[in-house]
Scaffold this motif. Sequence first.
Motif, PDB file in Angstrom:
ATOM      1  N   ASN A  55      13.240  -9.590  -1.892  1.00 24.05           N
ATOM      2  CA  ASN A  55      13.933  -8.352  -1.315  1.00 24.05           C
ATOM      3  C   ASN A  55      12.529  -7.244  -1.336  1.00 24.05           C
ATOM      4  OD1 ASN A  55      16.424  -9.190  -0.944  1.00 24.05           O
ATOM      5  ND2 ASN A  55      17.133  -8.749  -2.930  1.00 24.05           N
ATOM      6  N   GLU A  56      12.784  -6.486  -0.326  1.00 29.42           N
ATOM      7  CA  GLU A  56      11.770  -5.116  -0.205  1.00 29.42           C
ATOM      8  C   GLU A  56      12.736  -3.833  -0.414  1.00 29.42           C
ATOM      9  OE1 GLU A  56       8.741  -2.835   2.889  1.00 29.42           O
ATOM     10  OE2 GLU A  56       9.873  -4.557   3.568  1.00 29.42           O
ATOM     11  N   TYR A  57      11.973  -3.022  -1.329  1.00 28.10           N
ATOM     12  CA  TYR A  57      12.718  -1.575  -1.655  1.00 28.10           C
ATOM     13  C   TYR A  57      11.761  -0.634  -1.216  1.00 28.10           C
ATOM     14  CZ  TYR A  57      15.723  -4.946  -4.017  1.00 28.10           C
ATOM     15  OH  TYR A  57      16.932  -5.677  -4.192  1.00 28.10           O
ATOM     16  N   ALA A  58      12.282   0.377  -0.560  1.00 25.89           N
ATOM     17  CA  ALA A  58      11.610   1.724  -0.508  1.00 25.89           C
ATOM     18  C   ALA A  58      10.837   2.350  -1.789  1.00 25.89           C
ATOM     19  CB  ALA A  58      12.575   2.547   0.291  1.00 25.89           C
ATOM     20  N   ALA A  59       9.680   2.930  -1.325  1.00 22.39           N
ATOM     21  CA  ALA A  59       9.226   3.442  -2.552  1.00 22.39           C
ATOM     22  C   ALA A  59       9.959   4.720  -2.902  1.00 22.39           C
ATOM     23  CB  ALA A  59       7.776   3.924  -2.107  1.00 22.39           C
ATOM     24  N   GLY A  60      10.044   4.936  -4.391  1.00 16.68           N
ATOM     25  CA  GLY A  60      10.733   6.150  -4.803  1.00 16.68           C
ATOM     26  C   GLY A  60      12.340   6.065  -4.915  1.00 16.68           C
ATOM     27  N   SER A  61      12.884   5.722  -3.668  1.00 23.25           N
ATOM     28  CA  SER A  61      14.296   5.594  -3.665  1.00 23.25           C
ATOM     29  C   SER A  61      14.930   4.402  -4.275  1.00 23.25           C
ATOM     30  CB  SER A  61      14.812   5.793  -2.392  1.00 23.25           C
ATOM     31  OG  SER A  61      14.841   4.698  -1.492  1.00 23.25           O
ATOM     32  N   GLY A  62      14.075   3.242  -4.027  1.00 22.93           N
ATOM     33  CA  GLY A  62      14.546   1.982  -4.355  1.00 22.93           C
ATOM     34  C   GLY A  62      15.636   1.518  -3.277  1.00 22.93           C
ATOM     35  N   LYS A  63      15.531   2.013  -2.066  1.00 23.07           N
ATOM     36  CA  LYS A  63      16.773   1.414  -0.915  1.00 23.07           C
ATOM     37  C   LYS A  63      16.292   0.057  -0.500  1.00 23.07           C
ATOM     38  CE  LYS A  63      18.070   2.556   3.489  1.00 23.07           C
ATOM     39  NZ  LYS A  63      17.993   3.763   4.784  1.00 23.07           N
ATOM     40  N   LEU A  64      17.198  -0.712  -0.359  1.00 30.01           N
ATOM     41  CA  LEU A  64      16.730  -1.950   0.239  1.00 30.01           C
ATOM     42  C   LEU A  64      16.334  -2.010   1.613  1.00 30.01           C
ATOM     43  CD1 LEU A  64      16.874  -5.229  -0.076  1.00 30.01           C
ATOM     44  CD2 LEU A  64      19.246  -4.935   0.587  1.00 30.01           C
ATOM     45  N   LEU A  65      15.365  -2.499   1.616  1.00 21.52           N
ATOM     46  CA  LEU A  65      14.774  -2.485   3.298  1.00 21.52           C
ATOM     47  C   LEU A  65      14.868  -3.697   4.171  1.00 21.52           C
ATOM     48  CD1 LEU A  65      11.470  -0.285   2.767  1.00 21.52           C
ATOM     49  CD2 LEU A  65      13.613   0.623   3.489  1.00 21.52           C
ATOM     50  N   GLN A  97       0.719  -1.286  -0.002  1.00 15.93           N
ATOM     51  CA  GLN A  97       0.049  -0.114   0.035  1.00 15.93           C
ATOM     52  C   GLN A  97       0.853   1.121  -0.026  1.00 15.93           C
ATOM     53  OE1 GLN A  97      -2.566   0.759   3.404  1.00 15.93           O
ATOM     54  NE2 GLN A  97      -4.060   0.771   2.056  1.00 15.93           N
ATOM     55  N   SER A  98       1.939   1.197   0.619  1.00 18.55           N
ATOM     56  CA  SER A  98       2.998   2.356   0.572  1.00 18.55           C
ATOM     57  C   SER A  98       3.875   2.325  -0.678  1.00 18.55           C
ATOM     58  CB  SER A  98       3.942   2.260   1.627  1.00 18.55           C
ATOM     59  OG  SER A  98       3.026   2.144   3.007  1.00 18.55           O
ATOM     60  N   ASN A  99       3.861   1.533  -1.800  1.00 17.74           N
ATOM     61  CA  ASN A  99       4.396   1.523  -2.759  1.00 17.74           C
ATOM     62  C   ASN A  99       5.731   1.064  -2.781  1.00 17.74           C
ATOM     63  OD1 ASN A  99       2.895   2.141  -5.370  1.00 17.74           O
ATOM     64  ND2 ASN A  99       3.316   4.268  -5.121  1.00 17.74           N
ATOM     65  N   ASP A 100       5.928   0.380  -1.564  1.00 18.54           N
ATOM     66  CA  ASP A 100       7.390  -0.374  -1.339  1.00 18.54           C
ATOM     67  C   ASP A 100       7.035  -1.635  -2.517  1.00 18.54           C
ATOM     68  OD1 ASP A 100       8.181   1.461   0.455  1.00 18.54           O
ATOM     69  OD2 ASP A 100       7.897  -0.167   2.053  1.00 18.54           O
ATOM     70  N   LEU A 101       8.270  -1.766  -2.906  1.00 20.51           N
ATOM     71  CA  LEU A 101       8.400  -2.860  -3.971  1.00 20.51           C
ATOM     72  C   LEU A 101       9.036  -4.186  -3.308  1.00 20.51           C
ATOM     73  CD1 LEU A 101       8.417  -3.720  -6.988  1.00 20.51           C
ATOM     74  CD2 LEU A 101      10.770  -3.211  -6.955  1.00 20.51           C
ATOM     75  N   PHE A 102       8.273  -5.400  -3.589  1.00 21.65           N
ATOM     76  CA  PHE A 102       8.669  -6.594  -3.366  1.00 21.65           C
ATOM     77  C   PHE A 102       9.204  -7.595  -4.441  1.00 21.65           C
ATOM     78  CE2 PHE A 102       6.547  -5.112   0.402  1.00 21.65           C
ATOM     79  CZ  PHE A 102       7.000  -5.774   1.476  1.00 21.65           C
TER      80      PHE A 102
END
Length: 359
Positions: A280-290, A267-272
């Motif tokens: 891997n999960e990446y932060a929305a917008g930046s693509g930072k690995l979470l 829902q937050s646009n984080d990418l899995f």
Amino acid sequence: MTLRAHRPESVVLLTLLALAGCGGSGPPVPAQGGAPVPDSTTRTNLYVSNQFNSTITVYEPGTKTPLRTIKAGLANPQSMTFDDSNNLYVANYRTSTITVYANGGTGLTRFFSTNVDKPNVVAYDGSNNHIYVSNWEPTGSGSITIYSKQGKYLGKITDMVACPDGLAIDSSGNLYVVGQCPPSKTSSSGSYNYYVTVYSGTTNKLIRTITDGIGGAGHIALDSKDNLYVGNAEFSDITVYKAGTTKLLRTIQDGSYYDPGPMAFDQSNDLFVMNTEAVNEYAAGSGKLLQSITQGLTGCNTLIVGPYLNVASDYGGRTTSSGGTSYLSFVTTYNLVSGKLTRTISDGVAGPNALAYGP
């Protein structure tokens, strides 16, 4: 049930089981666009498509035994989608049919097969009330066929379509297609160029072709802003493109990749992203690995994100001493915030290759 927004501040590596990682010899799985966050009031059950025993099993939240099992009309099911009335559509590769089931039902209500040929992805376009079917042909051809919800044949897309293996639909009803076979065009180095094609949802005409940064693309997804994400096996990365354009915004390479697999957004646009070693999960917008999730994963086939992260895994069928077949197949469920394994489903699971949230 509501979705929880989450933004972990640090990367959490989960390697709690010896049997870990998404490598393995599972069968190839058709790519699908990022699954939309389900309607939390009507689509809370998990649907699992099982290609080895031609069933779809349905599980209530938190349970490990099927609520119901769909068998009628299924023959090597490859993909599922729901329309706005919660009718279920299933692509059956073996019989080249699309079978349809009523909201919450198990009985076959209708099917259609006109110009359906080896379907591997079915997708619903709510903007135009169309059903799109990807007809996979490994020799380099193939098509996307279009139907009404009632199964009336409306036309076919073939322009620049080659081995179509992934579909995604944006908020305007435009269709995105990616293929997993070498097109005729090659680069100066002799390696194959790959591309994503986009078609108008109203005219079905090709409106743009995306090539910049793409190599061996097999999986695509759209975030809630219609930005396009493409997994590139040749470069072991994910390229991101500005909504409605061919402009490359950024490239994501953080984390271990061999062949970036299915992708989905929360829902937050984080990418899995599923890859050879983890989800891997990446932060929305930046693509930072979470976070990187490996607990309980092996032979991964596909994933879906909704109230939870669900991952389908299998090592295929095994012949038993009595002459029967057992399946090393299961679906694992994870908390979106912590990445903690909360459920493992094996009852009724046999070669899971597609997941969906439904009624």
